[in-house]
Design an enzyme around this catalytic site. Structure first.
Site, PDB file in Angstrom:
ATOM      1  CB  SER A  51      -0.967   0.002   1.210  1.00  0.00           C
ATOM      2  OG  SER A  51      -0.255   0.162   2.280  1.00  0.00           O
ATOM      3  CE  LYS A  95      -3.523   2.206   4.708  1.00  0.00           C
ATOM      4  NZ  LYS A  95      -3.287   1.222   3.411  1.00  0.00           N
TER       5      LYS A  95
END
Length: 252
Positions: A51, A95
């Protein structure tokens, strides 16, 4: 009659008890300091997954995370953070912060979709997304993340020896080798790699990538061969051969 302990006197026993008490106090103190440091100052986190590629390594990175910024609200767009997943608080996610409270975020709900959704980040929340948006579960799927779930800001990536090998560094090492070095049993030298690097490059990178991923070297890499190359036609004695030692030879 005084106590004697392992041939020592009563005084040595008292000294031993004193030292033991010192360690009994020191060990919990050290553990407490480590706990406070990891909880309120710095900690390490191991991440893996696609990710955050290419910023972070898909096979895993060790990150140094500082926890002061998140505790004091000093998180800004562009920061990479560690947070508890809003879908499962027992799982940590890594993230990038895209927006803060009050920001308007526009995004496509699905890959290839022309539809655009605009969301206003509510108070006390942040908008998180992975750098590799094609392979990331983030705020586009579970919405804004409460600020309270942020556990820290990534300060730096630990300098490990396990970073993936880059084609550029492999090519530089090969280029720096003397063209007449490491001859094989067929008398071909490193000049072959120099001349036909474009052909050899994918196989060489695959070899090093496999070593990096699985952390093993084929047992053949620890083998030693002695190749005898003919010096004259009709060789019959050892002196008629040119011996070449093949140490940790890579065969293509």
């Amino acid at each position: 009659m005084g106590w004697r302990f392992m041939g020592g006197s009563h005084t040595s026993f008292k000294q031993l008890a004193k030292d033991a008490w010192h360690y009994i106090v020191a060990v919990p103190t050290f553990i407490s300091l480590m706990h406070v440091t990891e909880t309120y100052a710095f900690s390490t986190e191991l991440t893996s997954g696609p990710s955050m590629a290419p910023t972070l390594n898909n096979d895993g990175d060790v990150l140094i995370v500082e926890r002061l910024s998140s505790r004091h609200g000093r998180i800004y767009p562009g920061d990479i953070v560690i947070a508890c997943s809003p879908q499962n608080p027992n799982i940590k996610i890594c993230k990038r912060v895209i927006g803060l409270e009050g920001d308007h975020i526009s995004f496509h709900p699905n890959v290839g979709s022309r539809k655009v959704i605009t969301v206003t980040v509510p108070k006390g929340h942040v908008w998180l997304q992975g750098d590799n948006i094609m392979h990331s579960q983030d705020s586009r799927h579970y919405g804004p993340v409460p600020f309270a779930l942020l556990k820290g800001k990534v300060w730096m990536r630990a300098a490990l020896l396990e970073w993936p090998f880059l084609m550029e560094e492999i090519q530089k090492i090969v280029a720096d080798l003397g063209h007449d070095k490491a001859p094989g049993s067929d008398s071909l030298s490193v000049s072959l790699f120099h001349q036909f690097w474009d052909t050899h490059a994918p196989f060489t990178l695959a070899f090093f990538s496999k070593f990096h991923r699985w952390r093993v070297i084929h047992k053949g890499m620890n083998s030693t061969f002695i190749a005898l190359v003919l010096k004259i036609e009709g060789a019959a004695e050892l002196k008629d051969f040119r011996p070449i030692s093949l140490l940790t030879k890579k065969f293509c």
